[in-house]
Motif scaffolding. Structure first.
Motif, PDB file in Angstrom:
ATOM      1  N   THR A   1      39.626  34.057  62.058  1.00 31.52           N
ATOM      2  CA  THR A   1      39.687  32.572  61.079  1.00 31.52           C
ATOM      3  C   THR A   1      41.242  33.713  60.185  1.00 31.52           C
ATOM      4  O   THR A   1      41.781  34.815  59.106  1.00 31.52           O
ATOM      5  CB  THR A   1      39.083  32.451  60.136  1.00 31.52           C
ATOM      6  N   PHE A   2      42.357  33.612  61.117  1.00 24.97           N
ATOM      7  CA  PHE A   2      43.926  32.883  60.244  1.00 24.97           C
ATOM      8  C   PHE A   2      44.803  31.721  60.488  1.00 24.97           C
ATOM      9  O   PHE A   2      44.998  31.839  61.459  1.00 24.97           O
ATOM     10  CB  PHE A   2      45.013  34.647  61.035  1.00 24.97           C
ATOM     11  N   PRO A   3      44.094  31.154  59.243  1.00 21.78           N
ATOM     12  CA  PRO A   3      44.971  29.773  59.532  1.00 21.78           C
ATOM     13  C   PRO A   3      46.265  29.724  59.237  1.00 21.78           C
ATOM     14  O   PRO A   3      47.052  30.362  58.650  1.00 21.78           O
ATOM     15  CB  PRO A   3      44.251  29.552  57.826  1.00 21.78           C
ATOM     16  N   ALA A   4      46.426  28.477  59.961  1.00 18.43           N
ATOM     17  CA  ALA A   4      48.050  28.693  59.920  1.00 18.43           C
ATOM     18  C   ALA A   4      49.492  27.645  58.802  1.00 18.43           C
ATOM     19  O   ALA A   4      48.340  27.204  58.809  1.00 18.43           O
ATOM     20  CB  ALA A   4      47.950  27.331  61.614  1.00 18.43           C
ATOM     21  N   VAL A   5      50.347  29.170  58.586  1.00 15.91           N
ATOM     22  CA  VAL A   5      50.748  27.368  57.565  1.00 15.91           C
ATOM     23  C   VAL A   5      51.377  26.153  58.970  1.00 15.91           C
ATOM     24  O   VAL A   5      51.831  25.660  58.136  1.00 15.91           O
ATOM     25  CB  VAL A   5      51.253  28.453  56.974  1.00 15.91           C
ATOM     26  N   ASN A   6      52.123  26.652  59.661  1.00 16.93           N
ATOM     27  CA  ASN A   6      53.287  25.844  60.486  1.00 16.93           C
ATOM     28  C   ASN A   6      53.044  26.138  61.386  1.00 16.93           C
ATOM     29  O   ASN A   6      53.236  27.237  62.212  1.00 16.93           O
ATOM     30  CB  ASN A   6      54.565  26.281  60.028  1.00 16.93           C
ATOM     31  N   GLY A   7      52.905  24.809  62.786  1.00 12.00           N
ATOM     32  CA  GLY A   7      52.756  25.264  64.199  1.00 12.00           C
ATOM     33  C   GLY A   7      50.846  25.775  64.263  1.00 12.00           C
ATOM     34  O   GLY A   7      50.431  25.793  63.951  1.00 12.00           O
ATOM     35  N   ASP A   8      51.338  26.222  65.362  1.00 12.57           N
ATOM     36  CA  ASP A   8      49.795  25.957  66.426  1.00 12.57           C
ATOM     37  C   ASP A   8      49.761  27.934  66.877  1.00 12.57           C
ATOM     38  O   ASP A   8      50.383  27.578  68.001  1.00 12.57           O
ATOM     39  CB  ASP A   8      48.846  25.005  67.528  1.00 12.57           C
ATOM     40  N   PRO A   9      49.180  28.664  66.557  1.00 12.44           N
ATOM     41  CA  PRO A   9      49.734  29.841  67.130  1.00 12.44           C
ATOM     42  C   PRO A   9      48.757  30.050  68.254  1.00 12.44           C
ATOM     43  O   PRO A   9      48.833  30.734  69.238  1.00 12.44           O
ATOM     44  CB  PRO A   9      48.409  30.853  66.666  1.00 12.44           C
ATOM     45  N   VAL A  10      47.405  29.496  68.836  1.00  7.11           N
ATOM     46  CA  VAL A  10      46.618  29.327  70.101  1.00  7.11           C
ATOM     47  C   VAL A  10      47.320  28.498  71.161  1.00  7.11           C
ATOM     48  O   VAL A  10      48.247  29.138  71.504  1.00  7.11           O
ATOM     49  CB  VAL A  10      45.333  28.195  70.403  1.00  7.11           C
ATOM     50  N   THR A  11      48.765  27.605  70.655  1.00 10.04           N
ATOM     51  CA  THR A  11      49.942  27.166  71.520  1.00 10.04           C
ATOM     52  C   THR A  11      50.911  27.855  71.742  1.00 10.04           C
ATOM     53  O   THR A  11      51.495  28.306  73.118  1.00 10.04           O
ATOM     54  CB  THR A  11      50.153  26.042  71.078  1.00 10.04           C
ATOM     55  N   ALA A  12      50.893  28.867  70.757  1.00 11.40           N
ATOM     56  CA  ALA A  12      52.304  29.601  70.626  1.00 11.40           C
ATOM     57  C   ALA A  12      52.288  30.580  71.913  1.00 11.40           C
ATOM     58  O   ALA A  12      53.059  31.134  72.149  1.00 11.40           O
ATOM     59  CB  ALA A  12      52.815  29.731  69.497  1.00 11.40           C
ATOM     60  N   LEU A  13      51.145  31.866  72.179  1.00  8.36           N
ATOM     61  CA  LEU A  13      50.733  32.686  71.729  1.00  8.36           C
ATOM     62  C   LEU A  13      50.868  32.279  73.642  1.00  8.36           C
ATOM     63  O   LEU A  13      50.480  32.745  74.320  1.00  8.36           O
ATOM     64  CB  LEU A  13      49.672  33.566  71.920  1.00  8.36           C
ATOM     65  N   GLN A  14      50.750  30.977  74.564  1.00  8.64           N
ATOM     66  CA  GLN A  14      50.213  30.900  75.719  1.00  8.64           C
ATOM     67  C   GLN A  14      51.448  31.118  76.567  1.00  8.64           C
ATOM     68  O   GLN A  14      51.842  31.381  77.607  1.00  8.64           O
ATOM     69  CB  GLN A  14      50.191  28.827  75.819  1.00  8.64           C
ATOM     70  N   GLU A  15      52.855  31.061  75.810  1.00 14.73           N
ATOM     71  CA  GLU A  15      53.847  31.230  76.470  1.00 14.73           C
ATOM     72  C   GLU A  15      54.711  33.077  75.982  1.00 14.73           C
ATOM     73  O   GLU A  15      54.500  33.523  74.655  1.00 14.73           O
ATOM     74  CB  GLU A  15      55.128  30.305  76.406  1.00 14.73           C
ATOM     75  N   PRO A  16      55.150  33.687  76.228  1.00 17.53           N
ATOM     76  CA  PRO A  16      55.644  34.848  76.669  1.00 17.53           C
ATOM     77  C   PRO A  16      57.008  34.941  75.803  1.00 17.53           C
ATOM     78  O   PRO A  16      57.148  36.637  75.388  1.00 17.53           O
ATOM     79  CB  PRO A  16      55.513  36.135  77.314  1.00 17.53           C
ATOM     80  N   GLY A  17      57.453  33.643  75.476  1.00 17.05           N
ATOM     81  CA  GLY A  17      58.833  33.917  75.688  1.00 17.05           C
ATOM     82  C   GLY A  17      58.429  33.374  73.589  1.00 17.05           C
ATOM     83  O   GLY A  17      59.696  33.667  72.660  1.00 17.05           O
ATOM     84  N   ASN A  18      56.904  33.114  73.323  1.00 16.73           N
ATOM     85  CA  ASN A  18      56.827  33.174  71.461  1.00 16.73           C
ATOM     86  C   ASN A  18      56.659  34.058  70.665  1.00 16.73           C
ATOM     87  O   ASN A  18      56.002  35.163  71.284  1.00 16.73           O
ATOM     88  CB  ASN A  18      56.422  31.751  71.499  1.00 16.73           C
ATOM     89  N   ILE A  19      56.767  34.569  69.717  1.00 18.81           N
ATOM     90  CA  ILE A  19      55.908  35.009  68.607  1.00 18.81           C
ATOM     91  C   ILE A  19      54.883  34.400  67.302  1.00 18.81           C
ATOM     92  O   ILE A  19      56.340  33.462  67.237  1.00 18.81           O
ATOM     93  CB  ILE A  19      57.406  36.046  67.961  1.00 18.81           C
ATOM     94  N   VAL A  20      54.033  35.059  67.071  1.00 22.41           N
ATOM     95  CA  VAL A  20      53.943  34.666  65.576  1.00 22.41           C
ATOM     96  C   VAL A  20      53.739  35.194  64.453  1.00 22.41           C
ATOM     97  O   VAL A  20      54.145  35.868  64.698  1.00 22.41           O
ATOM     98  CB  VAL A  20      52.341  34.307  65.694  1.00 22.41           C
TER      99      VAL A  20
END
Length: 784
Positions: A128-147
């Protein structure tokens, strides 16, 4: 009725000011200690409690059979998670986590280091690390993203909206901010500022990530609701057999509850054997004993003054008061004193918390808005009042009115032996805590003074950030022009902490029960010389020998555990010949024996540069030149360095804070005990005024009278010392037996505790003893 109890209680407090001050002072210190320990324990148990799926989260761990016993490992192989998800339907989600350390973040003209981790996308479904903006689950599916966390986004991009912006990570990757999560709570066991896709980690570590003999990752699973843990662990044992590597010994994977890790995270012979829960129990016990000492003071002073209260009890009983009524009266008095002590104790606790936070690195706060803490304090106050007032209430209410009203002497019976027993018990606790403090202090010193096995003076470690690891040759050449520098090398580990290990190393004569983990590390040329290590045999890696690319170094611990025979130089570990044996040096835990280690040569990317300055060099001048040399090829990288000697000393901060905690509690125990001794000696010296007067008239000197009183009060201290020493020896032997590098118990440690307690007690009672001895005997006897 209770109104009259309170009124009478106030009257008695004002009538006996000295005993009231001693009781309130002792109880307030004891209750303040209880509050602080309650806050500490509450803070410990609050760790990770915010995760909503905590009951279904498990860490995958492994037991390995090594040399006749089971050893528990918390790290797993790279391919394990995928196999578990594929084979075990009980798993709802699974994720790996790898720690990236301080990663360099560059955005525009701003560059700074942030704590980084790599995880799989499911991590944010599980924890449980709540998101403020965006979806971290979706973000980490791509190697070019960062949270990023909220505070990290502010530090990097200021007040601008960070979503969608590009930053450069370690001067290598351009990553897009695809999600922002709330800051990690202070009571989280996992800390990070930025989260990177695990696919990026797989790319960076492609050489080993799919191997089954390399243990570096943490693997988490979330089980389906209603999944049977015992059945799941049986299936994990089957997976262990399916993934065995040739040469492996007996192994067994198991899932351990996330909720139990912090408090019950230690294992012995493959079974949970405690952990931080033992420290919590110790703190609770110490707090309870300190509070008990304060209660004993109350009992002692109350029963010692029984002669003065005896007539009051006799008159009230003669007028028809029942024993129950009198018991309630004394209990109300005790509760009144305890309430006043609690108010003072709360104030003392609030004043102490900031200093305790600085020492421990915590962020504890004391507010009565926390109903659990508030209820605990109320119960603590009530229980303390009942314990403190129980014996005096029952003792004083037992007086018979006819006997009491005949004369004062009958009221004195029964209390003396019990008071001495209570005082003895107080000093048993105090002496035990002092012995514990002395032993812990010596153990800290023993570790700090332990020969580390290499020369830490003038040795600097520079963490490699960004693409510096690709520029070692260039930076080394720049360093060679700095006259203050004597040697330069590099390594995958920083000499203080070594992480990666494997049990896949092969050597001649290896048996099935020798399947123990061997620490692996990679270094540049001249590592031994730069670090100041010592060679037991062979030589260091050198560019003069082309064959060193397949050679390796081992430490003496590896030679012993592997049972290598002479000649060791040239012995093959797998396909790698040993070219040198490094003498054992301290790494990771300064109180444990060195682990077996194999060192390989790597002339490419490494995580730490090592620089040895000349003995005559000015470190500040050298650092300015070193920074300029690094900035020449890495202008955006903030310069960071650590003196190895200073970093090594920081390893002792945790045990030093524990030592300060014990010093504090031991000091409080002695203080409260001596408060009670002062009050008791004051009262008894006053009661024996006429006896002292007679003795002085008969020719006794002031010194003789002081010695008589001191001897009486020191008897409980000597008895307590005799009782405590064997108990302390047993306890300290148990506490130290699992530490490889431990101090030996010596007679002076116990004698010092006894002498210190005796001197403090003697100083406490001397004031009253000397006052009584110097009093005019005529005044004492003028009423006779």
């Amino acid at each position: 009725m209770f109104k009259s109890y309170w009124r009478n209680g106030w009257k008695n407090l004002l009538k006996n000011k000295l005993s009231a001050l001693i009781n309130i002072g002792g109880l307030s210190i004891g209750l303040a200690t209880g509050i602080l320990i309650l806050l500490w324990i509450n803070d410990e148990f609050s760790f990770d409690a915010f995760h909503q799926n905590s009951a279904h989260l498990f860490r995958i761990m492994e037991n390995r059979r090594q040399e006749g016993s089971w050893q528990t490992s918390t790290v797993t192989q790279g391919p394990l998670m995928k196999k578990l998800v594929q084979d075990l339907p009980e798993i709802k989600y699974a994720s790996r986590i790898a720690y990236g350390g301080q990663g360099l973040m560059v955005a525009g003209n701003k560059s700074l280091y942030q704590e980084s981790v790599y995880t799989d996308p499911a991590y944010f479904k599980m924890f449980t690390f709540p998101a403020v903006n965006g979806d971290p689950v979706t973000a980490l599916q791509e190697p070019g993203n960062i949270v990023l966390t909220e505070s990290a986004a502010t530090r990097i991009f200021g007040n601008a909206d960070a979503m969608g912006k590009i930053l450069k990570y370690n001067n290598i990757y351009d990553l897009k901010v695809a999600a922002i999560v709330r800051d990690v709570p202070p009571n989280s066991s996992t800390k990070f500022d930025v989260v990177l896709p695990f696919r990026l980690y797989e790319k960076e570590n492609a050489d080993w990530i799919e191997k089954w003999d390399n243990y570096r990752l943490t693997t988490w699973v979330q089980l389906q609701p209603g999944a049977n843990l015992d059945g799941f662990n049986e299936k994990l044992k089957t997976v262990s057999k399916q993934t065995v590597v040739p040469g492996d010994g007996e192994r067994a994977l198991f899932a351990y509850p996330f909720s139990a890790l912090r408090m019950h995270g230690e294992f012995r012979n493959g079974q949970p054997s405690g952990g931080r829960i033992q420290l919590m129990m110790l703190l609770g016990t110490i707090g309870g004993f300190i509070l008990l000492i304060a209660c004993i003071n109350f009992m002692n002073l109350s029963t010692a003054r029984s002669e003065r209260r005896a007539r009051e009890v006799g008159v009230r009983k003669a007028l028809g008061a029942s024993r129950t009524t009198i018991i309630l009266q004394f209990l109300v008095e005790a509760l009144l004193i305890t309430f006043l002590a609690m108010v003072l104790g709360i104030l003392l606790a609030k004043l102490t918390i900031p200093g305790l936070n600085r020492i421990s690195g915590r962020s504890m706060a004391f507010g009565l808005g926390n109903w659990k803490i508030l209820l605990s304090i109320v119960l603590l106050t009530f229980l303390t009042g009942l314990v403190a007032g129980s014996y005096p209430a029952f003792f004083l209410s037992s007086f018979q009115p006819v006997k009491v009203l005949k004369g004062p002497t009958v009221a004195q019976r029964g209390g003396g032996a019990f008071r001495k027993t209570l005082v003895t018990f107080q000093f048993v606790i105090s002496i035990f805590l002092i012995i514990t403090t002395i032993v812990l202090y010596r153990q800290i010193q023993y570790g700090e003074n332990r020969p580390v096995g290499y020369n830490q003076d003038q040795l600097i470690e520079i963490p490699v950030r960004g693409d510096m690891n690709q520029q070692f040759a260039l930076i080394r050449d720049e360093f060679s022009r700095i006259p203050e520098i004597e040697q330069v090398s590099a390594g995958s580990d920083d000499l203080l902490r070594f992480g990666g290990a494997t049990d896949g190393i092969q050597w001649p004569g290896k048996t099935a029960d020798q399947n123990f983990p061997v620490t692996l590390t990679w270094v540049q040329y001249n590592w031994v010389k730069t670090a100041g290590l010592q060679l037991a045999a062979g030589r260091d890696f050198s560019p003069e020998y082309g064959s060193d690319s397949i050679g390796c170094l081992v430490n003496e611990a590896a030679v012993r555990r592997m049972g290598l025979k002479e000649p060791i130089i040239g012995t093959l570990l797998g396909k790698n010949p040993i070219i040198g044996v490094v003498k054992d040096f301290v790494a990771n835990d300064p109180y444990q024996s060195p682990n077996p280690m194999v060192v390989f040569l790597n002339t490419e990317a490494l995580g730490h540069f090592f620089v040895r300055l000349r003995k005559t060099a000015n470190p500040q001048t050298a650092l300015v030149k070193i920074e300029a040399a690094i900035k020449k090829s890495n202008p955006t990288v903030p310069f960071e360095f650590h003196f190895i000697k200073e970093s090594y000393q920081q390893k002792f901060n945790g045990i030093r804070s524990s030592g300060l905690m014990l010093n504090w509690t031991g000091g409080l125990a002695i203080l409260i005990s001596c408060l009670g001794l002062f009050g008791l000696s004051s009262f008894l010296a006053e009661r024996r005024t006429k006896e002292i007067g007679v003795r002085k008239i008969m020719g006794a000197s002031a010194a003789r009278i002081w010695f008589m009183l001191a001897t009486e009060f020191l008897k409980p201290v000597f008895i307590a010392f005799i009782i405590t020493v064997p108990l302390a020896i047993l306890a300290m032997q148990q506490a130290l037996k699992h530490i490889d590098y431990r101090v030996e118990l010596q007679w002076w440690m116990f004698l010092a505790a006894g002498v210190l307690t005796t001197l403090v007690a003697l100083a406490t009672i001397s004031y009253q003893g000397l006052k009584a001895a110097a009093a005019n005997p005529v005044k004492a006897l003028q009423t006779e």
